[in-house]
Design a protein around this motif. Structure first.
Motif, PDB file in Angstrom:
ATOM      1  N   ASP A 149       0.843  -1.195   0.000  1.00 26.70           N
ATOM      2  CA  ASP A 149       0.000   0.000   0.000  1.00 26.70           C
ATOM      3  C   ASP A 149       0.881   1.249   0.000  1.00 26.70           C
ATOM      4  O   ASP A 149       1.380   1.664   1.048  1.00 26.70           O
ATOM      5  CB  ASP A 149      -0.909   0.010   1.230  1.00 26.70           C
ATOM      6  N   ALA A 174      -7.586  -0.102   2.579  1.00 22.51           N
ATOM      7  CA  ALA A 174      -6.365  -0.413   3.320  1.00 22.51           C
ATOM      8  C   ALA A 174      -6.131  -1.920   3.404  1.00 22.51           C
ATOM      9  O   ALA A 174      -7.055  -2.704   3.609  1.00 22.51           O
ATOM     10  CB  ALA A 174      -6.434   0.189   4.712  1.00 22.51           C
ATOM     11  N   SER A 175      -4.876  -2.306   3.264  1.00 21.50           N
ATOM     12  CA  SER A 175      -4.465  -3.693   3.453  1.00 21.50           C
ATOM     13  C   SER A 175      -4.586  -4.057   4.929  1.00 21.50           C
ATOM     14  O   SER A 175      -4.508  -3.185   5.801  1.00 21.50           O
ATOM     15  CB  SER A 175      -3.012  -3.847   2.984  1.00 21.50           C
ATOM     16  N   SER A 181      -3.600   4.988   7.126  1.00 26.08           N
ATOM     17  CA  SER A 181      -3.562   5.225   5.678  1.00 26.08           C
ATOM     18  C   SER A 181      -3.444   6.703   5.329  1.00 26.08           C
ATOM     19  O   SER A 181      -4.088   7.184   4.409  1.00 26.08           O
ATOM     20  CB  SER A 181      -4.821   4.648   5.014  1.00 26.08           C
TER      21      SER A 181
END
Length: 322
Positions: A149, A174-175, A181
């Motif tokens: 990301d 978001a991962s 983020s």
């Protein structure tokens, strides 16, 4: 007192140690009339996260040169603190060293913070192979995070059910390994800086042959190019949006997650500042300056290194000049 403190600068002729000496001189002038009897704040040896013989040797050298015990105690407590308390993980993953360096009071690794936390040890890398591997591991860890990301600023070392960003409305999504983020241009620039300075101080270019590192550099370049777009140019196809419910206006971007409107001018937008506060105006000049220097340095590094002419990273050297 001032004469004694100047001796610190002779421990090494490098710029970093001269900076330390200057700060200690200023501190010494303040403390010449104070005898605070400051306590030893380091963890017990058994509780220290990482031990470097080169760092311990430097601490001994400083202690032998400084007679003011309070100044010596401050340095003894502070200089090794990253190694003592924030190396949350150091090991191997897919035949590469990996290092997870938390920011301190939060169980997450910031791209910017981890670079700055390791920066003081650069001059010592040639003296300590394990310390060198620690920094190399941080480069590989940052590369992995950026590939996961590029808009995130902080990550966890394992997927968590609840992170700082769980309630945020973010594009891209978001991962699971993302702690927060907030897109900060200096986070990407920190990856470039850490890679370059590691190479400068070790002459080790092995990481450039890593496909993971090359992919991260490609991702950094792609993200910067996308964030050069003006607001109207990107309208409806924005690559980054961020909304957070908060009564603090610097904790979120406005207008449904958009940055303030701008026109393309060659600079790269940044949603947030290094303080993790939202940018009022997205063309953050210090972050752009840092990114510019980082890209030039990485391009120089890739051009200088001849032993990896067919590596994926080497082929990206010309693209670093946006």
């Amino acid at each position: 007192q001032l004469r004694e403190l100047k001796i610190v600068g002779k421990v090494s002729g490098q710029i970093f140690f001269r900076m330390i000496a200057f700060r200690l001189i200023v501190l010494g002038l303040i403390m010449t009339t104070i005898d605070a009897k400051l306590p030893d704040g380091r963890p017990k040896p058994a509780d220290r996260k990482f031990r470097s013989p080169a760092v311990e040797n430097l601490l001994d050298q400083f202690a032998a040169k400084i007679k003011n015990q309070d100044i010596n105690t401050i340095f003894q407590n502070c200089f090794p603190n990253t190694l003592d308390t924030t190396v949350d993980y150091f090991g191997q993953w897919q035949d590469l060293p990996v290092s997870f360096v938390i920011t301190g009071d939060i169980p997450a690794m910031w791209l910017r913070d981890s670079m700055n936390q390791l920066l003081p040890y650069m001059e010592l890398l040639k003296e300590d192979s394990r310390l060198q591997q620690l920094v190399l591991g941080a480069i590989h860890m940052q590369a992995y995070f950026i590939n996961s990301d590029p808009y995130a600023n902080a990550f966890v070392n394992a997927p968590l059910n609840q992170t700082h960003s769980s309630a945020d409305i973010v594009t891209p999504k978001a991962s699971p390994i993302v702690w927060e983020s907030k897109y900060e241009l200096d986070s990407l620039a920190s990856f470039l800086k850490l890679s370059y300075l590691y190479w400068v101080h070790t002459n080790d270019s092995s990481f450039i042959a890593s496909q993971q590192w090359a992919n991260a550099l490609t991702t950094v370049l792609k993200t910067m190019r996308l964030e050069q777009r003006g607001s109207l140019e990107a309208l409806g196809t924005e690559d980054y949006l961020f909304q957070r419910e908060s009564n603090i206006n610097t904790e979120t971007l406005y207008s449904k997650g958009l940055m303030a409107p701008v026109a393309r001018c060659g600079l790269v937008k940044s949603g947030f500042r290094p303080s993790d506060d939202a940018c009022m105006l997205p063309f953050l000049i210090p972050a752009n300056a840092m990114a510019s220097v980082g890209l030039i340095n990485v391009s120089t590094m890739l051009t200088t290194i001849g032993q990896w002419p067919h590596s994926p990273g080497f082929r990206l050297r010309e693209e670093c000049i946006l």
